[in-house]
Motif scaffolding. Sequence first.
Motif, PDB file in Angstrom:
ATOM      1  N   LYS A  77       0.811  -1.341  -0.092  1.00 21.39           N
ATOM      2  CA  LYS A  77       0.004  -0.145  -0.007  1.00 21.39           C
ATOM      3  C   LYS A  77       0.984   1.250   0.024  1.00 21.39           C
ATOM      4  CE  LYS A  77      -0.557  -0.302   5.158  1.00 21.39           C
ATOM      5  NZ  LYS A  77      -1.397  -0.246   6.304  1.00 21.39           N
ATOM      6  N   ASN A  99      -0.157   4.200   7.708  1.00 23.03           N
ATOM      7  CA  ASN A  99      -1.444   4.569   7.328  1.00 23.03           C
ATOM      8  C   ASN A  99      -1.530   4.651   5.846  1.00 23.03           C
ATOM      9  OD1 ASN A  99      -2.573   4.927  10.161  1.00 23.03           O
ATOM     10  ND2 ASN A  99      -1.369   6.836  10.216  1.00 23.03           N
ATOM     11  N   LYS A 100      -2.315   3.971   5.155  1.00 24.71           N
ATOM     12  CA  LYS A 100      -2.556   4.125   3.856  1.00 24.71           C
ATOM     13  C   LYS A 100      -2.980   5.324   3.425  1.00 24.71           C
ATOM     14  CE  LYS A 100      -5.084   1.870   0.069  1.00 24.71           C
ATOM     15  NZ  LYS A 100      -5.897   0.682  -0.350  1.00 24.71           N
ATOM     16  N   THR A 101      -2.531   5.891   2.375  1.00 24.54           N
ATOM     17  CA  THR A 101      -3.076   7.075   1.654  1.00 24.54           C
ATOM     18  C   THR A 101      -4.051   7.056   0.846  1.00 24.54           C
ATOM     19  OG1 THR A 101      -2.424   9.175   0.672  1.00 24.54           O
ATOM     20  CG2 THR A 101      -1.247   7.166  -0.232  1.00 24.54           C
ATOM     21  N   LEU A 102      -5.042   8.039   1.003  1.00 24.28           N
ATOM     22  CA  LEU A 102      -6.201   7.898  -0.046  1.00 24.28           C
ATOM     23  C   LEU A 102      -6.050   8.844  -1.348  1.00 24.28           C
ATOM     24  CD1 LEU A 102      -9.108   7.830   2.450  1.00 24.28           C
ATOM     25  CD2 LEU A 102      -8.168   5.833   1.274  1.00 24.28           C
ATOM     26  N   GLU A 103      -4.814   9.557  -1.370  1.00 22.12           N
ATOM     27  CA  GLU A 103      -4.578  10.432  -2.263  1.00 22.12           C
ATOM     28  C   GLU A 103      -4.065   9.830  -3.654  1.00 22.12           C
ATOM     29  OE1 GLU A 103      -2.805  14.340  -1.800  1.00 22.12           O
ATOM     30  OE2 GLU A 103      -2.372  13.885   0.368  1.00 22.12           O
ATOM     31  N   LYS A 104      -4.475  10.405  -4.669  1.00 20.79           N
ATOM     32  CA  LYS A 104      -4.201   9.968  -5.935  1.00 20.79           C
ATOM     33  C   LYS A 104      -2.803  10.519  -6.385  1.00 20.79           C
ATOM     34  CE  LYS A 104      -8.623   9.225  -8.198  1.00 20.79           C
ATOM     35  NZ  LYS A 104      -9.232   9.587  -9.544  1.00 20.79           N
ATOM     36  N   LYS A 137      -7.357   2.193  -9.487  1.00 20.98           N
ATOM     37  CA  LYS A 137      -8.347   2.471 -10.508  1.00 20.98           C
ATOM     38  C   LYS A 137      -8.057   3.684 -11.247  1.00 20.98           C
ATOM     39  CE  LYS A 137     -10.726  -0.548  -7.972  1.00 20.98           C
ATOM     40  NZ  LYS A 137     -11.014  -1.736  -8.394  1.00 20.98           N
TER      41      LYS A 137
END
Length: 199
Positions: A77, A99-104, A137
């Motif tokens: 991740k 902590n996994k980032t949610l940013e692209k 994605k």
Amino acid sequence: MNIKNDFRNFCKEGKKINRYLLSKKISKEIYNIAKKYKNILMFIPLENEVNINELIKKLRRENKNIFVPFMEDLSFKMVKYSLPLRKKKFSIIEPLNKNKTLEKIDLAIVPVLGVDSEFRRVGFGKGMYDRFFANLKYKPKIVFVQIRPCISKIKVTDKYDIKGDEYISYKVRRKNGNRGYSNFFFIRSFGVSFSKKDG
């Protein structure tokens, strides 16, 4: 042994190199691309990879968001790069941050052992990058990097091996979309190319 493994072993061979000097030159080329992007996936280098540690520091000073792989099962991740770092299995170094980032990400700088005629990556065989990008994605720009050029003139990869947009190594910078590798510039003592007769 299959042809991909032949190529992988071929790329592991070669003369000793000045990793510090070559990494410095390659990092300049990477910077010329990375400075145009904000969210960048990089990597914490192993001993046989381009040492981009100073480049990471420079980009962070320029307020770029730097992310690195954090191993998770058979893939990884993305986590925000932060200190301190720790060494895990396969000699992989990671931040303590889990902590996994949610940013692209806009750009991914990916280490390779070699690249084939399809502009696909050959790595160490763990498949972590392949699984990561297969589950992404969206598609960021992907730049392959390595210290000593190792190019296969023939196809040795599979469809699941990730395809890059650009390739950077010592005295070599090439964009995908051009035909073949015939005009790659090689220094005889550094650049190597692979074909069936070599295997």
